[in-house]
Design a protein around this motif. Structure first.
Motif, PDB file in Angstrom:
ATOM      1  N   ALA A  94       0.941  -1.111   0.004  1.00 62.26           N
ATOM      2  CA  ALA A  94      -0.116  -0.027   0.126  1.00 62.26           C
ATOM      3  C   ALA A  94       0.756   1.266   0.103  1.00 62.26           C
ATOM      4  O   ALA A  94       1.846   1.376   0.955  1.00 62.26           O
ATOM      5  CB  ALA A  94      -0.935   0.058   1.192  1.00 62.26           C
ATOM      6  N   LEU A  95       0.585   2.047  -1.001  1.00 60.12           N
ATOM      7  CA  LEU A  95       1.670   3.274  -1.025  1.00 60.12           C
ATOM      8  C   LEU A  95       1.074   4.560  -0.643  1.00 60.12           C
ATOM      9  O   LEU A  95       1.853   5.167  -0.100  1.00 60.12           O
ATOM     10  CB  LEU A  95       2.025   3.375  -2.619  1.00 60.12           C
ATOM     11  CG  LEU A  95       2.772   2.435  -3.532  1.00 60.12           C
ATOM     12  CD1 LEU A  95       2.893   2.792  -4.667  1.00 60.12           C
ATOM     13  CD2 LEU A  95       4.179   2.175  -2.848  1.00 60.12           C
ATOM     14  N   ASP A  96      -0.295   4.707  -0.935  1.00 55.57           N
ATOM     15  CA  ASP A  96      -0.697   5.911  -0.815  1.00 55.57           C
ATOM     16  C   ASP A  96      -2.439   6.013  -0.942  1.00 55.57           C
ATOM     17  O   ASP A  96      -3.051   4.913  -1.077  1.00 55.57           O
ATOM     18  CB  ASP A  96      -0.507   7.147  -1.820  1.00 55.57           C
ATOM     19  CG  ASP A  96      -0.416   8.320  -1.849  1.00 55.57           C
ATOM     20  OD1 ASP A  96      -0.877   8.938  -0.514  1.00 55.57           O
ATOM     21  OD2 ASP A  96      -0.302   9.268  -2.458  1.00 55.57           O
ATOM     22  N   ILE A  97      -3.117   7.112  -0.340  1.00 51.81           N
ATOM     23  CA  ILE A  97      -4.487   7.346  -0.412  1.00 51.81           C
ATOM     24  C   ILE A  97      -4.743   8.275  -1.377  1.00 51.81           C
ATOM     25  O   ILE A  97      -4.176   9.468  -1.446  1.00 51.81           O
ATOM     26  CB  ILE A  97      -4.993   7.527   0.707  1.00 51.81           C
ATOM     27  CG1 ILE A  97      -4.684   6.821   2.143  1.00 51.81           C
ATOM     28  CG2 ILE A  97      -6.447   7.677   0.798  1.00 51.81           C
ATOM     29  CD1 ILE A  97      -5.089   5.399   2.016  1.00 51.81           C
ATOM     30  N   SER A  98      -5.797   7.968  -2.340  1.00 55.35           N
ATOM     31  CA  SER A  98      -6.060   9.004  -3.493  1.00 55.35           C
ATOM     32  C   SER A  98      -6.883   9.989  -2.853  1.00 55.35           C
ATOM     33  O   SER A  98      -7.309   9.900  -1.587  1.00 55.35           O
ATOM     34  CB  SER A  98      -6.608   8.421  -4.712  1.00 55.35           C
ATOM     35  OG  SER A  98      -7.855   7.938  -4.203  1.00 55.35           O
ATOM     36  N   PRO A  99      -7.024  11.220  -3.458  1.00 55.63           N
ATOM     37  CA  PRO A  99      -7.848  12.353  -2.864  1.00 55.63           C
ATOM     38  C   PRO A  99      -9.363  11.699  -2.584  1.00 55.63           C
ATOM     39  O   PRO A  99     -10.171  12.254  -1.918  1.00 55.63           O
ATOM     40  CB  PRO A  99      -7.660  13.371  -4.146  1.00 55.63           C
ATOM     41  CG  PRO A  99      -6.473  13.238  -4.806  1.00 55.63           C
ATOM     42  CD  PRO A  99      -6.165  11.791  -4.540  1.00 55.63           C
ATOM     43  N   ASP A 100      -9.941  10.651  -3.483  1.00 57.40           N
ATOM     44  CA  ASP A 100     -11.129  10.381  -3.034  1.00 57.40           C
ATOM     45  C   ASP A 100     -11.178   8.959  -2.528  1.00 57.40           C
ATOM     46  O   ASP A 100     -12.196   8.371  -2.188  1.00 57.40           O
ATOM     47  CB  ASP A 100     -11.704   9.983  -4.476  1.00 57.40           C
ATOM     48  CG  ASP A 100     -12.115  11.217  -5.458  1.00 57.40           C
ATOM     49  OD1 ASP A 100     -12.494  12.090  -4.579  1.00 57.40           O
ATOM     50  OD2 ASP A 100     -12.128  11.009  -6.633  1.00 57.40           O
ATOM     51  N   GLY A 101     -10.274   8.719  -1.594  1.00 54.28           N
ATOM     52  CA  GLY A 101     -10.007   7.824  -0.708  1.00 54.28           C
ATOM     53  C   GLY A 101      -9.615   6.217  -1.175  1.00 54.28           C
ATOM     54  O   GLY A 101      -9.756   5.343  -0.578  1.00 54.28           O
ATOM     55  N   GLY A 102      -9.399   6.236  -2.265  1.00 54.55           N
ATOM     56  CA  GLY A 102      -8.764   4.982  -2.819  1.00 54.55           C
ATOM     57  C   GLY A 102      -7.567   4.407  -2.469  1.00 54.55           C
ATOM     58  O   GLY A 102      -6.688   5.493  -2.296  1.00 54.55           O
ATOM     59  N   LEU A 103      -7.064   3.414  -2.474  1.00 54.47           N
ATOM     60  CA  LEU A 103      -5.943   2.948  -1.913  1.00 54.47           C
ATOM     61  C   LEU A 103      -4.885   2.601  -3.279  1.00 54.47           C
ATOM     62  O   LEU A 103      -5.108   1.811  -3.974  1.00 54.47           O
ATOM     63  CB  LEU A 103      -6.186   1.583  -1.279  1.00 54.47           C
ATOM     64  CG  LEU A 103      -4.814   0.987  -0.348  1.00 54.47           C
ATOM     65  CD1 LEU A 103      -4.492   1.872   0.564  1.00 54.47           C
ATOM     66  CD2 LEU A 103      -5.011  -0.477  -0.153  1.00 54.47           C
ATOM     67  N   VAL A 104      -3.862   3.469  -3.299  1.00 53.55           N
ATOM     68  CA  VAL A 104      -2.820   3.054  -4.432  1.00 53.55           C
ATOM     69  C   VAL A 104      -1.728   2.004  -3.750  1.00 53.55           C
ATOM     70  O   VAL A 104      -1.146   2.052  -2.961  1.00 53.55           O
ATOM     71  CB  VAL A 104      -2.190   4.366  -4.496  1.00 53.55           C
ATOM     72  CG1 VAL A 104      -0.870   4.512  -5.774  1.00 53.55           C
ATOM     73  CG2 VAL A 104      -3.045   5.824  -4.722  1.00 53.55           C
TER      74      VAL A 104
END
Ligand code: BTN
Length: 266
Positions: A231-241
């Motif tokens: 898990a790298l990041d959270i997108s502005p809309d809450g998705g998991l990158v």
């Protein structure tokens, strides 16, 4: 319970006028949906002492034994396009970390996207449900449902949850003021509601700081199968990158994610 909550709730919080407290309901989310369809206003809060059909994400049950947790739903009518509410679950999760911290001094972590965790056990969860006008895309109403385990000892959970679930009493070693927590939850959601559409960046930065999934090895369970990654990041809309083992990087919007080291996943 209602009078105890009201006595601890900030007098300036207008949601106090639309607070409903029940002994037992099927699910506060289901009841909230019925009330919303009948026209219940923005800021209607429902709390039950017990639920016979408490629901979680992915069709799971949420164990809702009498007097042991807070089982709460709030009706929001944000009056905006549904697509502007993609971060609602993240915002609610951050608000619940604030409420728990204000009441107990313990700040839970968040397992993406909606679980409150402590010491690799699930303390609670959030189930957000949205009703959208298909013609206009407007959000008619949103229901935010929150369950937090408060007074349980390990043996109080059903056998299949005993190694996975935890409570605030287990986490703090102290008795839990349930009405105080309920009041803090309402205040935190009231505050979140006022910032929801105007302070999205700050809300998501706070979410990322609380999210214990980031940087961890994970397994993503999707219709196509199971994939491993980080898990790298959270997108502005809450998705998991996620950076997947095959070298691809994708943003996961839904589905089940297991985090290595959590809930018995080794
Ligand atoms: C999850 O763990 O996936 C979410 C759990 C959400 C549980 C709460 S309890 C109050 C409200 N009513 C429900 O039926 N569910 C939510």
């Amino acid at each position: 319970m209602k009078n105890q909550i009201l006595s601890k709730l900030n007098a300036a919080c207008s949601w106090r006028d639309t607070l409903h407290v029940y002994d037992t309901v099927d699910s506060t989310n289901t009841r909230a949906k019925e009330l919303a369809k009948q026209g219940a206003p923005h800021g209607t809060v429902l709390i039950a002492n017990a639920q016979t059909g408490g629901r979680g994400r992915m069709g799971r049950r949420f164990d809702s034994q009498a007097g042991m947790g807070i089982y709460m739903s709030v009706i929001l009518r944000p009056g905006c396009q549904a697509e502007r509410l993609m971060h609602l679950t993240c915002a609610a999760a951050g608000a619940m970390c604030d409420a728990v911290e204000n009441t107990t001094d313990l700040r839970p972590g968040i397992k993406w996207i909606n679980d409150l965790v402590w010491d690799s056990r699930k303390l609670g969860g959030i189930l957000t449900e949205l009703s959208v006008d298909p013609g206009t895309g407007l959000a008619e109403f949103a229901i935010i449902g929150i369950g937090i385990n408060c007074t349980h000892s390990q043996e109080d959970f059903p056998a299949q949850l005993q190694q996975l679930a935890g409570s605030l009493a287990m986490a703090t070693g102290k008795p839990v003021d349930r009405s105080g927590l309920a009041a803090a939850m309402i205040e935190a959601l009231y505050d979140m509601d006022r910032r929801l559409l105007t302070q999205k960046d700050a809300i998501m930065e706070r979410y990322k700081a609380d999210c214990i999934t980031l940087g961890r090895d994970i397994t993503v369970h999707q219709a196509e199968g199971i994939r491993h990654g980080k898990a790298l990041d959270i997108s502005p809309d809450g998705g998991l990158v996620v950076s997947f083992a095959d070298g691809s990087t994708e943003t996961v919007q839904s589905g089940e994610v297991s985090v290595r080291g959590l809930y018995g996943y080794v």
